[in-house]
Scaffold this motif. Structure first.
Motif, PDB file in Angstrom:
ATOM      1  N   ARG A 168      -9.103  24.920 -14.072  1.00  0.00           N
ATOM      2  CA  ARG A 168      -7.701  25.256 -14.355  1.00  0.00           C
ATOM      3  C   ARG A 168      -6.822  24.717 -13.232  1.00  0.00           C
ATOM      4  NH1 ARG A 168      -6.268  29.407 -17.985  1.00  0.00           N
ATOM      5  NH2 ARG A 168      -4.148  28.984 -17.263  1.00  0.00           N
ATOM      6  N   TRP A 171      -3.766  26.783 -12.249  1.00  0.00           N
ATOM      7  CA  TRP A 171      -4.053  27.874 -11.314  1.00  0.00           C
ATOM      8  C   TRP A 171      -4.185  27.342  -9.890  1.00  0.00           C
ATOM      9  CZ3 TRP A 171      -8.272  31.266 -14.166  1.00  0.00           C
ATOM     10  CH2 TRP A 171      -7.669  31.906 -15.259  1.00  0.00           C
ATOM     11  N   PHE A 193      -8.885  32.751  -7.634  1.00  0.00           N
ATOM     12  CA  PHE A 193      -8.562  32.982  -9.048  1.00  0.00           C
ATOM     13  C   PHE A 193      -8.817  34.441  -9.413  1.00  0.00           C
ATOM     14  CE2 PHE A 193      -9.582  28.369 -10.606  1.00  0.00           C
ATOM     15  CZ  PHE A 193      -8.475  27.909  -9.921  1.00  0.00           C
ATOM     16  N   LYS A 194      -9.965  34.936  -8.998  1.00  0.00           N
ATOM     17  CA  LYS A 194     -10.386  36.267  -9.405  1.00  0.00           C
ATOM     18  C   LYS A 194      -9.650  37.363  -8.629  1.00  0.00           C
ATOM     19  CE  LYS A 194     -14.510  39.176  -9.903  1.00  0.00           C
ATOM     20  NZ  LYS A 194     -14.136  39.564 -11.278  1.00  0.00           N
ATOM     21  N   ASP A 197      -5.348  37.452  -9.112  1.00  0.00           N
ATOM     22  CA  ASP A 197      -4.737  37.561 -10.443  1.00  0.00           C
ATOM     23  C   ASP A 197      -4.136  36.238 -10.921  1.00  0.00           C
ATOM     24  OD1 ASP A 197      -3.944  38.764 -12.801  1.00  0.00           O
ATOM     25  OD2 ASP A 197      -2.093  39.584 -11.959  1.00  0.00           O
ATOM     26  N   ASN A 199      -4.138  34.720 -13.743  1.00  0.00           N
ATOM     27  CA  ASN A 199      -3.427  34.691 -15.029  1.00  0.00           C
ATOM     28  C   ASN A 199      -2.211  35.614 -15.063  1.00  0.00           C
ATOM     29  OD1 ASN A 199      -4.550  37.252 -15.356  1.00  0.00           O
ATOM     30  ND2 ASN A 199      -6.136  36.564 -16.791  1.00  0.00           N
ATOM     31  N   GLU A 206     -10.214  37.619 -14.653  1.00  0.00           N
ATOM     32  CA  GLU A 206     -10.477  36.185 -14.659  1.00  0.00           C
ATOM     33  C   GLU A 206     -11.981  35.905 -14.619  1.00  0.00           C
ATOM     34  OE1 GLU A 206      -6.380  36.817 -13.385  1.00  0.00           O
ATOM     35  OE2 GLU A 206      -8.299  37.680 -12.778  1.00  0.00           O
ATOM     36  N   ASN A 285      -6.781  33.180 -21.772  1.00  0.00           N
ATOM     37  CA  ASN A 285      -6.253  32.897 -20.438  1.00  0.00           C
ATOM     38  C   ASN A 285      -7.112  33.522 -19.336  1.00  0.00           C
ATOM     39  OD1 ASN A 285      -4.425  31.577 -18.771  1.00  0.00           O
ATOM     40  ND2 ASN A 285      -2.954  33.263 -18.754  1.00  0.00           N
ATOM     41  N   MET A 286      -8.435  33.456 -19.490  1.00  0.00           N
ATOM     42  CA  MET A 286      -9.322  34.031 -18.484  1.00  0.00           C
ATOM     43  C   MET A 286     -10.222  33.007 -17.813  1.00  0.00           C
ATOM     44  SD  MET A 286     -10.511  37.727 -20.038  1.00  0.00           S
ATOM     45  CE  MET A 286     -11.544  36.996 -21.304  1.00  0.00           C
ATOM     46  N   GLY A 288     -11.877  29.861 -15.853  1.00  0.00           N
ATOM     47  CA  GLY A 288     -11.427  29.040 -14.745  1.00  0.00           C
ATOM     48  C   GLY A 288     -12.100  27.698 -14.608  1.00  0.00           C
TER      49      GLY A 288
END
Length: 338
Positions: A168, A171, A193-194, A197, A199, A206, A285-286, A288
Protein backbone atom coordinates in the motif's frame (compact mmCIF):
# COMPACT_ATOMS: atom_id res chain seq x y z
CA UNK A 1 -18.82 -36.72 -23.91
CA UNK A 2 -15.62 -37.50 -25.79
CA UNK A 3 -16.67 -35.42 -28.76
CA UNK A 4 -17.73 -32.51 -26.59
CA UNK A 5 -14.39 -32.32 -24.79
CA UNK A 6 -12.35 -32.65 -27.96
CA UNK A 7 -14.40 -30.14 -29.94
CA UNK A 8 -14.52 -27.87 -26.93
CA UNK A 9 -10.76 -27.56 -26.82
CA UNK A 10 -10.69 -26.97 -30.56
CA UNK A 11 -13.44 -24.35 -30.55
CA UNK A 12 -11.88 -22.45 -27.67
CA UNK A 13 -8.53 -22.44 -29.41
CA UNK A 14 -10.11 -21.39 -32.70
CA UNK A 15 -11.70 -18.40 -30.99
CA UNK A 16 -8.38 -17.53 -29.39
CA UNK A 17 -6.39 -17.67 -32.59
CA UNK A 18 -9.03 -15.92 -34.67
CA UNK A 19 -8.89 -13.14 -32.11
CA UNK A 20 -5.15 -12.86 -32.77
CA UNK A 21 -5.73 -12.20 -36.47
CA UNK A 22 -6.05 -8.69 -37.86
CA UNK A 23 -9.25 -6.77 -37.19
CA UNK A 24 -10.66 -7.24 -40.67
CA UNK A 25 -10.20 -10.99 -40.62
CA UNK A 26 -11.69 -11.26 -37.12
CA UNK A 27 -14.81 -9.33 -38.08
CA UNK A 28 -15.22 -11.33 -41.27
CA UNK A 29 -15.14 -14.55 -39.28
CA UNK A 30 -17.78 -13.24 -36.91
CA UNK A 31 -20.18 -11.82 -39.49
CA UNK A 32 -19.87 -14.60 -42.02
CA UNK A 33 -19.77 -17.69 -39.83
CA UNK A 34 -20.40 -16.85 -36.19
CA UNK A 35 -23.40 -14.52 -36.28
CA UNK A 36 -26.00 -15.27 -33.62
CA UNK A 37 -24.00 -18.23 -32.36
CA UNK A 38 -23.82 -19.14 -28.68
CA UNK A 39 -21.24 -21.31 -26.94
CA UNK A 40 -21.63 -22.53 -23.37
CA UNK A 41 -18.41 -22.69 -21.35
CA UNK A 42 -17.75 -24.65 -18.19
CA UNK A 43 -15.17 -22.70 -16.19
CA UNK A 44 -14.70 -22.47 -12.42
CA UNK A 45 -11.26 -21.12 -11.54
CA UNK A 46 -9.94 -20.22 -8.09
CA UNK A 47 -13.45 -20.57 -6.70
CA UNK A 48 -14.91 -18.18 -9.28
CA UNK A 49 -17.34 -19.32 -11.99
CA UNK A 50 -17.16 -17.64 -15.38
CA UNK A 51 -19.37 -14.57 -15.69
CA UNK A 52 -21.20 -13.73 -18.89
CA UNK A 53 -20.56 -10.05 -18.11
CA UNK A 54 -16.76 -10.17 -18.17
CA UNK A 55 -15.42 -7.59 -20.61
CA UNK A 56 -13.14 -10.10 -22.33
CA UNK A 57 -16.15 -12.12 -23.52
CA UNK A 58 -17.96 -9.00 -24.68
CA UNK A 59 -14.90 -8.10 -26.75
CA UNK A 60 -14.72 -11.66 -28.09
CA UNK A 61 -18.37 -11.42 -29.16
CA UNK A 62 -17.70 -8.14 -30.95
CA UNK A 63 -14.77 -9.68 -32.80
CA UNK A 64 -16.28 -13.07 -33.67
CA UNK A 65 -20.04 -12.81 -33.38
CA UNK A 66 -19.99 -15.69 -30.91
CA UNK A 67 -21.61 -15.15 -27.53
CA UNK A 68 -20.11 -16.96 -24.54
CA UNK A 69 -22.55 -18.22 -21.91
CA UNK A 70 -21.58 -19.63 -18.56
CA UNK A 71 -22.51 -23.26 -17.90
CA UNK A 72 -21.63 -23.51 -14.20
CA UNK A 73 -23.92 -21.97 -11.62
CA UNK A 74 -22.73 -18.74 -10.02
CA UNK A 75 -23.18 -20.44 -6.66
CA UNK A 76 -20.90 -23.37 -7.48
CA UNK A 77 -17.40 -22.29 -6.45
CA UNK A 78 -15.87 -25.78 -6.15
CA UNK A 79 -14.45 -26.65 -9.58
CA UNK A 80 -14.11 -30.39 -8.90
CA UNK A 81 -17.64 -30.66 -7.55
CA UNK A 82 -19.03 -28.65 -10.46
CA UNK A 83 -17.14 -30.79 -12.98
CA UNK A 84 -18.37 -34.04 -11.44
CA UNK A 85 -21.95 -32.74 -11.37
CA UNK A 86 -21.72 -31.97 -15.07
CA UNK A 87 -20.41 -35.46 -15.83
CA UNK A 88 -23.17 -37.04 -13.74
CA UNK A 89 -25.84 -35.02 -15.53
CA UNK A 90 -24.73 -36.26 -18.96
CA UNK A 91 -25.39 -32.72 -20.20
CA UNK A 92 -22.11 -31.10 -21.22
CA UNK A 93 -21.11 -27.57 -22.12
CA UNK A 94 -19.73 -26.82 -25.59
CA UNK A 95 -16.37 -25.86 -24.09
CA UNK A 96 -14.91 -27.41 -20.96
CA UNK A 97 -12.08 -25.52 -19.24
CA UNK A 98 -10.87 -27.78 -16.47
CA UNK A 99 -7.52 -29.00 -15.20
CA UNK A 100 -7.53 -32.76 -15.66
CA UNK A 101 -4.90 -34.23 -13.29
CA UNK A 102 -3.47 -36.58 -15.95
CA UNK A 103 -4.65 -35.43 -19.35
CA UNK A 104 -2.27 -37.68 -21.26
CA UNK A 105 -3.48 -40.82 -19.48
CA UNK A 106 -7.09 -39.79 -20.05
CA UNK A 107 -6.36 -39.47 -23.76
CA UNK A 108 -4.38 -42.68 -24.12
CA UNK A 109 -7.13 -44.55 -22.25
CA UNK A 110 -9.66 -43.37 -24.83
CA UNK A 111 -11.27 -40.66 -22.74
CA UNK A 112 -10.58 -37.94 -25.32
CA UNK A 113 -10.53 -37.78 -29.11
CA UNK A 114 -7.12 -36.72 -30.52
CA UNK A 115 -7.18 -33.28 -32.16
CA UNK A 116 -4.50 -33.92 -34.78
CA UNK A 117 -6.82 -34.52 -37.75
CA UNK A 118 -9.29 -31.85 -36.65
CA UNK A 119 -6.49 -29.28 -36.49
CA UNK A 120 -5.22 -30.27 -39.94
CA UNK A 121 -8.69 -29.94 -41.48
CA UNK A 122 -10.30 -27.08 -39.60
CA UNK A 123 -7.75 -24.99 -37.69
CA UNK A 124 -5.23 -23.37 -40.08
CA UNK A 125 -4.17 -20.76 -37.52
CA UNK A 126 -3.36 -23.38 -34.90
CA UNK A 127 -1.60 -25.53 -37.50
CA UNK A 128 0.52 -22.57 -38.57
CA UNK A 129 1.36 -21.79 -34.94
CA UNK A 130 2.51 -25.39 -34.38
CA UNK A 131 4.67 -25.33 -37.51
CA UNK A 132 6.31 -21.99 -36.68
CA UNK A 133 6.98 -22.67 -32.99
CA UNK A 134 8.92 -25.92 -32.52
CA UNK A 135 9.38 -25.34 -28.78
CA UNK A 136 5.63 -25.07 -28.21
CA UNK A 137 4.95 -27.90 -30.68
CA UNK A 138 7.11 -30.19 -28.54
CA UNK A 139 5.02 -29.35 -25.47
CA UNK A 140 1.73 -29.88 -27.27
CA UNK A 141 2.25 -33.50 -28.30
CA UNK A 142 1.77 -36.39 -25.90
CA UNK A 143 4.17 -39.34 -25.79
CA UNK A 144 1.89 -41.27 -28.14
CA UNK A 145 2.25 -38.54 -30.79
CA UNK A 146 -1.28 -37.22 -30.35
CA UNK A 147 -2.67 -33.83 -29.34
CA UNK A 148 -5.45 -34.01 -26.77
CA UNK A 149 -5.85 -30.30 -25.97
CA UNK A 150 -4.56 -26.89 -26.97
CA UNK A 151 -2.51 -25.56 -24.05
CA UNK A 152 -2.36 -21.96 -22.93
CA UNK A 153 0.88 -20.39 -24.13
CA UNK A 154 2.64 -17.25 -22.99
CA UNK A 155 5.32 -15.05 -24.48
CA UNK A 156 7.99 -16.28 -22.10
CA UNK A 157 10.47 -13.58 -23.12
CA UNK A 158 8.04 -10.84 -22.08
CA UNK A 159 6.37 -12.62 -19.18
CA UNK A 160 9.38 -14.16 -17.46
CA UNK A 161 8.19 -12.51 -14.25
CA UNK A 162 4.45 -12.55 -13.70
CA UNK A 163 4.08 -12.36 -9.90
CA UNK A 164 5.74 -10.26 -7.27
CA UNK A 165 5.33 -8.05 -4.21
CA UNK A 166 2.66 -5.37 -3.74
CA UNK A 167 2.40 -2.81 -0.94
CA UNK A 168 0.00 0.00 0.00
CA UNK A 169 2.02 2.92 -1.31
CA UNK A 170 -0.64 5.41 -0.19
CA UNK A 171 -0.07 4.24 3.38
CA UNK A 172 3.68 4.63 2.93
CA UNK A 173 3.13 8.22 1.78
CA UNK A 174 0.82 8.88 4.71
CA UNK A 175 3.64 8.14 7.16
CA UNK A 176 6.46 9.54 5.05
CA UNK A 177 8.02 6.12 4.49
CA UNK A 178 10.06 5.02 1.46
CA UNK A 179 9.17 1.89 -0.45
CA UNK A 180 10.95 -0.82 1.59
CA UNK A 181 14.02 -2.41 0.11
CA UNK A 182 15.25 -4.46 3.07
CA UNK A 183 13.74 -6.84 5.60
CA UNK A 184 14.18 -4.27 8.36
CA UNK A 185 12.48 -1.48 6.36
CA UNK A 186 9.59 -3.81 5.52
CA UNK A 187 9.09 -4.81 9.16
CA UNK A 188 9.14 -1.17 10.20
CA UNK A 189 6.56 -0.18 7.58
CA UNK A 190 4.16 -3.00 8.47
CA UNK A 191 4.53 -2.24 12.17
CA UNK A 192 3.62 1.40 11.55
CA UNK A 193 0.65 0.37 9.38
CA UNK A 194 -0.69 -1.72 12.23
CA UNK A 195 0.18 0.44 15.25
CA UNK A 196 -0.63 3.86 13.82
CA UNK A 197 -4.02 3.14 12.23
CA UNK A 198 -3.06 3.27 8.54
CA UNK A 199 -6.67 3.06 7.34
CA UNK A 200 -7.82 5.74 9.77
CA UNK A 201 -10.84 3.93 11.17
CA UNK A 202 -9.72 4.15 14.81
CA UNK A 203 -9.10 0.40 15.14
CA UNK A 204 -5.97 -1.73 14.89
CA UNK A 205 -7.49 -3.97 12.24
CA UNK A 206 -4.83 -3.55 9.56
CA UNK A 207 -3.51 -6.80 8.06
CA UNK A 208 0.20 -6.58 7.28
CA UNK A 209 1.09 -9.46 4.96
CA UNK A 210 -1.69 -11.52 3.42
CA UNK A 211 -1.55 -14.17 0.70
CA UNK A 212 -4.08 -16.17 -1.30
CA UNK A 213 -4.62 -19.85 -1.89
CA UNK A 214 -5.00 -23.21 -0.27
CA UNK A 215 -2.52 -24.15 2.46
CA UNK A 216 0.20 -25.14 -0.01
CA UNK A 217 -0.12 -22.00 -2.15
CA UNK A 218 -0.35 -19.76 0.91
CA UNK A 219 2.76 -21.32 2.42
CA UNK A 220 4.68 -20.98 -0.83
CA UNK A 221 3.76 -17.30 -1.21
CA UNK A 222 4.38 -16.50 2.44
CA UNK A 223 7.82 -18.11 2.58
CA UNK A 224 8.53 -16.75 -0.89
CA UNK A 225 8.27 -13.23 0.52
CA UNK A 226 11.14 -14.22 2.81
CA UNK A 227 13.24 -15.66 -0.02
CA UNK A 228 12.35 -19.37 -0.14
CA UNK A 229 11.55 -21.44 -3.21
CA UNK A 230 8.19 -23.28 -3.32
CA UNK A 231 8.56 -26.15 -0.88
CA UNK A 232 7.63 -28.99 -3.24
CA UNK A 233 10.09 -28.10 -5.99
CA UNK A 234 13.34 -29.60 -7.14
CA UNK A 235 15.98 -27.33 -8.63
CA UNK A 236 19.56 -27.48 -9.89
CA UNK A 237 22.34 -25.71 -8.00
CA UNK A 238 26.04 -26.18 -8.68
CA UNK A 239 25.15 -28.98 -11.10
CA UNK A 240 23.37 -30.87 -8.33
CA UNK A 241 19.65 -31.58 -8.04
CA UNK A 242 18.29 -30.63 -4.64
CA UNK A 243 14.91 -30.17 -2.94
CA UNK A 244 13.59 -26.80 -1.81
CA UNK A 245 12.97 -27.74 1.82
CA UNK A 246 16.61 -28.81 2.18
CA UNK A 247 17.71 -25.24 1.40
CA UNK A 248 18.68 -23.33 4.57
CA UNK A 249 16.77 -20.35 3.13
CA UNK A 250 13.55 -22.32 3.46
CA UNK A 251 14.13 -22.98 7.14
CA UNK A 252 15.01 -19.32 7.70
CA UNK A 253 11.86 -18.25 5.83
CA UNK A 254 9.67 -20.46 8.02
CA UNK A 255 11.29 -19.00 11.15
CA UNK A 256 10.75 -15.43 9.92
CA UNK A 257 7.14 -16.22 9.02
CA UNK A 258 6.51 -17.58 12.53
CA UNK A 259 8.22 -14.59 14.15
CA UNK A 260 6.29 -12.01 12.14
CA UNK A 261 3.05 -13.89 12.73
CA UNK A 262 3.61 -13.64 16.49
CA UNK A 263 4.26 -9.93 16.09
CA UNK A 264 0.92 -9.52 14.32
CA UNK A 265 2.51 -8.51 11.00
CA UNK A 266 1.02 -11.46 9.11
CA UNK A 267 -2.69 -12.07 8.61
CA UNK A 268 -3.99 -14.22 11.47
CA UNK A 269 -6.21 -15.98 8.90
CA UNK A 270 -3.39 -16.50 6.41
CA UNK A 271 -4.14 -20.22 5.99
CA UNK A 272 -7.94 -20.03 6.17
CA UNK A 273 -9.00 -17.17 3.89
CA UNK A 274 -8.30 -19.29 0.82
CA UNK A 275 -8.37 -17.86 -2.69
CA UNK A 276 -10.60 -14.97 -1.62
CA UNK A 277 -8.01 -13.27 0.59
CA UNK A 278 -7.58 -10.23 -1.67
CA UNK A 279 -11.33 -9.69 -1.81
CA UNK A 280 -11.53 -9.93 1.97
CA UNK A 281 -8.82 -7.43 2.91
CA UNK A 282 -8.40 -4.97 0.02
CA UNK A 283 -11.97 -3.66 -0.50
CA UNK A 284 -12.30 -3.48 3.31
CA UNK A 285 -9.18 -1.26 3.40
CA UNK A 286 -7.19 -3.58 5.68
CA UNK A 287 -4.53 -5.33 3.56
CA UNK A 288 -1.00 -3.92 3.46
CA UNK A 289 1.27 -6.24 1.47
CA UNK A 290 1.17 -9.43 -0.57
CA UNK A 291 2.86 -11.55 -3.23
CA UNK A 292 0.53 -12.21 -6.15
CA UNK A 293 -0.08 -11.93 -9.90
CA UNK A 294 0.76 -8.49 -11.30
CA UNK A 295 -2.18 -8.24 -13.69
CA UNK A 296 -5.08 -9.25 -11.48
CA UNK A 297 -3.73 -7.65 -8.31
CA UNK A 298 -3.11 -4.30 -9.98
CA UNK A 299 -6.79 -4.23 -10.98
CA UNK A 300 -7.74 -3.57 -7.35
CA UNK A 301 -6.48 -0.01 -7.80
CA UNK A 302 -9.91 0.69 -9.28
CA UNK A 303 -11.01 0.94 -5.62
CA UNK A 304 -9.53 4.44 -5.65
CA UNK A 305 -12.29 5.73 -7.93
CA UNK A 306 -14.92 5.68 -5.20
CA UNK A 307 -14.80 2.98 -2.60
CA UNK A 308 -11.42 3.95 -1.08
CA UNK A 309 -10.28 7.40 -2.27
CA UNK A 310 -6.52 7.55 -2.74
CA UNK A 311 -6.10 3.75 -2.66
CA UNK A 312 -2.73 2.68 -4.11
CA UNK A 313 -1.56 -0.93 -4.17
CA UNK A 314 1.52 -1.00 -6.36
CA UNK A 315 4.31 -3.47 -7.12
CA UNK A 316 7.64 -3.15 -5.34
CA UNK A 317 11.06 -4.66 -5.96
CA UNK A 318 11.99 -7.90 -4.18
CA UNK A 319 13.18 -7.05 -0.69
CA UNK A 320 16.68 -7.89 0.48
CA UNK A 321 16.36 -10.63 3.10
CA UNK A 322 20.09 -11.07 3.67
CA UNK A 323 23.25 -11.16 1.59
CA UNK A 324 22.49 -13.00 -1.63
CA UNK A 325 18.83 -13.65 -0.78
CA UNK A 326 15.82 -11.63 -1.94
CA UNK A 327 12.09 -12.21 -2.07
CA UNK A 328 11.18 -14.59 -4.86
CA UNK A 329 9.59 -13.55 -8.11
CA UNK A 330 7.38 -16.01 -9.95
CA UNK A 331 7.32 -16.65 -13.67
CA UNK A 332 4.87 -18.42 -15.91
CA UNK A 333 5.44 -22.12 -16.48
CA UNK A 334 7.56 -23.01 -19.49
CA UNK A 335 5.40 -26.09 -19.95
CA UNK A 336 1.70 -25.79 -20.78
CA UNK A 337 -1.25 -25.81 -18.42
CA UNK A 338 -4.46 -27.13 -19.88
Amino acid sequence: MKRKIAMGALLLSALMFNGCSNDKDSKDVGTAKGKDKNLSVFLVFNGMPLSDEWEVYKKAEEATGVKIKSYASKNNTDSTQAYNLMLASNDFSDIIAYRVPDLEKLGSDGGMIPLNDLIDKHAPNIKKFIEENPLYRKDMYSLDGKIYAIPTYYDLDKLSVSSGLFIRTDWLKKFGLPVPKTLEETENALTIFKEQDANGNGRKDEVGIFVRGNIQAALNNLTGIFGARPYKTFYVENDQVTFATLDPNFKDAVKLSADWYKKGLIDKEVFTRGWGARDAVLPTNMGGMTLDWFGSTASYNSLSTGQIPGFEFYPMEPIQIKDGVKSVTVGRNTTPEI
